[in-house]
Scaffold this active site. Structure first.
Site, short mmCIF file in Angstrom:
data_model
loop_
_atom_site.label_atom_id
_atom_site.label_comp_id
_atom_site.label_asym_id
_atom_site.label_seq_id
_atom_site.Cartn_x
_atom_site.Cartn_y
_atom_site.Cartn_z
N ASP A 1 0.69 -1.13 0.02
CA ASP A 1 -0.03 0.18 -0.11
C ASP A 1 0.88 1.13 -0.15
O ASP A 1 0.54 2.29 0.71
CB ASP A 1 -0.95 0.00 1.10
CG ASP A 1 -1.86 -1.36 1.28
OD1 ASP A 1 -2.32 -1.77 0.39
OD2 ASP A 1 -1.83 -1.75 2.23
N GLY B 1 0.20 1.40 -7.31
CA GLY B 1 -0.72 1.63 -8.61
C GLY B 1 -0.36 2.87 -9.26
O GLY B 1 -0.44 2.88 -10.44
N ASN C 1 -5.24 -10.68 -3.78
CA ASN C 1 -4.85 -10.03 -2.25
C ASN C 1 -4.47 -8.34 -2.56
O ASN C 1 -4.64 -7.68 -1.68
CB ASN C 1 -3.88 -10.77 -1.71
CG ASN C 1 -2.72 -11.29 -2.48
OD1 ASN C 1 -2.39 -11.03 -3.61
ND2 ASN C 1 -1.52 -11.73 -1.77
N GLY D 1 -4.36 -4.79 -4.21
CA GLY D 1 -5.44 -3.81 -4.74
C GLY D 1 -4.88 -2.43 -5.35
O GLY D 1 -4.20 -1.93 -4.33
N THR E 1 -6.01 -11.88 3.61
CA THR E 1 -7.09 -11.36 2.81
C THR E 1 -8.25 -12.25 2.61
O THR E 1 -9.27 -12.00 1.86
CB THR E 1 -6.61 -10.76 1.54
OG1 THR E 1 -5.87 -11.85 0.88
CG2 THR E 1 -5.53 -9.58 1.82
N THR F 1 -9.70 -5.12 1.21
CA THR F 1 -10.74 -5.74 2.29
C THR F 1 -11.27 -4.44 3.06
O THR F 1 -12.16 -4.67 3.85
CB THR F 1 -9.73 -6.29 3.26
OG1 THR F 1 -8.98 -5.82 3.66
CG2 THR F 1 -9.31 -7.63 2.64
N GLY F 2 -10.99 -3.13 2.64
CA GLY F 2 -11.47 -2.23 3.51
C GLY F 2 -10.95 -2.16 4.93
O GLY F 2 -11.50 -1.29 5.50
P1 IMP Z 1 -2.48 -13.20 2.20
O1 IMP Z 1 -1.62 -12.58 1.02
O2 IMP Z 1 -3.89 -12.70 1.85
O3 IMP Z 1 -2.08 -14.49 2.37
O4 IMP Z 1 -2.31 -12.28 3.60
C1 IMP Z 1 -1.05 -12.32 4.07
C2 IMP Z 1 -0.47 -11.04 4.68
O5 IMP Z 1 -0.24 -10.21 3.82
C3 IMP Z 1 -1.70 -10.35 5.55
O6 IMP Z 1 -1.20 -9.76 6.55
C4 IMP Z 1 -2.11 -9.51 4.53
O7 IMP Z 1 -3.00 -8.38 5.12
C5 IMP Z 1 -0.83 -8.84 3.69
N1 IMP Z 1 -1.27 -8.46 2.29
C6 IMP Z 1 -1.70 -9.30 1.17
N2 IMP Z 1 -1.65 -8.52 0.19
C7 IMP Z 1 -1.67 -7.27 0.46
C8 IMP Z 1 -1.30 -6.21 -0.09
O8 IMP Z 1 -1.78 -5.83 -1.20
N3 IMP Z 1 -1.24 -4.89 0.75
C9 IMP Z 1 -0.79 -4.68 2.14
N4 IMP Z 1 -1.00 -6.25 2.74
C10 IMP Z 1 -1.12 -7.31 1.78
#
Ligand code: IMP
Length: 428
Positions: free
Chosen positions: A13, A17, A38, A40, A128, A302-303
């Site tokens: 984040d 993008g 996951n 965004g 996520t 995820t908001g």
């Molecule tokens: P997963 O990638 O859904 O398995 O999540 C694993 C960890 O990575 C969690 O702490 C998520 O919040 C974080 N995470 C996954 N994708 C992102 C992203 O695009 N931005 C920030 N955190 C992310």
């Protein structure tokens, strides 16, 4: 422009993008190399805002070929929804390519993501819940399904049967969840196969052919350095190699083709999910609250409200090393205009030992106490600045301090969310 990797340097984040969208037209191709939906990305284009999770940012430009590489995990339903959304908004997806080797996120991966998290209780990762981890798990266990398997019913059924032999007992016996049949999954996935068939290709060959023709590639990383499965804050990480090294394995392109590595670094730091974060400020804290609200720190996917903290120098230095950064894009500098003084973490104190990079062991990192240097704020609107020289002196000093702590030049500075609210210093 030669080929480059764009990578997140913190916990995601960072504004990848916007920067990716900004530099993409300089390249002939933009390839995503890891992660899945996951991620965004918000892309602001005139008065329109697009939320993309899978499709590479280069999609906005007709002369850029957007590629989803083999290292990405693809939820076909999400991909189709994104394609439809873009087409409805008048953005053509005819150039989009998806690697036949990219693994497919199956419905049971999403079920298992939720079940594993529940099972971990208070030690949960804060995923996520998009099925990312279980999909990469099956890839490594060699029971995954790939995009190319969608193209042949026989192969799909065979691979799916092998997977279900391992997955169904887990769903049923460990988690008391409904199981799946091959017929049921083919019913759903045959429809996706027909929609996605025109996009599926041998992307490594496509990319290497482009390079041979003298074309350039931007490798678009998702997530970020500290979420990398090898180099991040394990186990509070995602399941792929988000760091620059992932770009070659995740796309099938040789290392000799990469000339620059652009690290995206926010002027402060945020994190979603669980795990250590040395400079974290509480949301109840005046400054934590201000950073969150002025920075609009809520997740695109995820908001969820992001955890916020001051700029972390040791993380910046670590990211420079792990990724071999050649350039930094410093983002959201304008958010700091709201502060009279700005604490910057220049080192950690871990049991009385000073660290200027991330310590070697997680146990030390978990108890790292930030050593702050208070620098003056600038307290004026910088969103109209278009050159480094136009920035107030205190803002220039802040940029210089980031360079010193990271050990890498700041080539791009973002001073607002719009494309034009950017200072191109030494990128091109
Ligand atoms: P997963 O990638 O859904 O398995 O999540 C694993 C960890 O990575 C969690 O702490 C998520 O919040 C974080 N995470 C996954 N994708 C992102 C992203 O695009 N931005 C920030 N955190 C992310």
């Amino acid at each position: 422009m030669s080929s480059a990797v764009l990578v997140g340097t913190q916990w995601g984040d960072e504004g990848k993008g916007k920067i990716c969208d900004l530099v993409a037209p300089e390249f002939d191709c933009v390839v995503r190399y890891q992660g899945g939906n996951n991620a965004g990305h918000t892309i602001v284009c005139g008065d329109k805002k697009f939320g993309l999770h899978l499709v590479p940012s280069g999609i906005m430009y007709e002369n850029v070929t957007p590629v989803i590489g083999n290292g990405v995990v693809v939820d076909p339903k999400v991909l189709i929804e994104e394609i439809d959304m873009l087409e409805n908004e008048g953005v053509s997806t005819k150039n989009l390519k998806v690697s036949g080797n990219a693994h497919i996120i199956m419905p049971y991966h999403r079920d298992l993501d939720g079940a594993f998290e529940e099972c971990l209780g208070k030690n949960n990762i804060g995923t996520t819940k998009r099925g990312i981890g279980p999909c990469y798990q099956d890839k490594m266990a060699r029971i995954g399904l790939r995009m190319q398997d969608l193209l042949d019913e026989g192969i799909f059924r065979e691979r799916c049967g092998i997977a279900l032999d391992r997955i169904n007992p887990q769903l049923e016996k460990l988690f008391n969840l409904p199981t799946y049949t091959v017929d049921q999954l083919w019913d759903e996935f045959s429809a996706y196969a027909e929609r996605l068939r025109p996009y599926i290709c041998e992307s490594s060959l496509l990319l290497n052919n482009m390079l041979e023709e003298g074309k350039s590639i931007l490798f678009e990383g998702a997530q970020a350095t500290l979420l990398d499965i090898d180099h991040g804050t394990y186990p509070y990480v995602t399941s792929s190699n988000c760091t620059a090294g992932g770009s070659v394995t995740g796309s099938g392109v040789g290392m000799k083709n990469i000339d620059r590595v652009l690290g995206i670094m926010k002027a402060y730091i945020t994190r979603v999910g669980m795990g250590p974060m040395p400079t974290e400020l509480s949301y109840d804290d005046e400054f934590g609250h201000k950073l969150t609200e002025i920075g609009g720190e809520y997740g695109v996917t995820t908001g969820r409200r992001r955890r916020c903290g001051w700029f972390d120098g040791p993380i910046a230095r670590y990211s420079t090393r792990i990724n071999g950064l050649t350039d930094i894009a410093l983002t959201k500098l304008d958010v700091l205009s709201a502060f009279d003084t700005i604490p910057v973490c220049v080192a950690y104190d871990c049991d009385g030992v000073r660290y200027t990079s991330v310590p070697e062991h997680q146990a030390l990192f978990a108890k790292a106490k930030p050593v702050y240097k208070e620098v003056p704020g600038w307290r004026e609107d910088i969103t109209g600045c278009r050159s480094y020289e136009e920035l107030p002196q205190a803002a220039r000093d802040y940029v210089d301090l980031v360079e010193e702590l990271a050990g890498c030049r700041v080539s791009i500075i973002a001073v607002g969310p719009d494309r034009e609210q950017t200072i191109m210093r030494s990128w091109n």
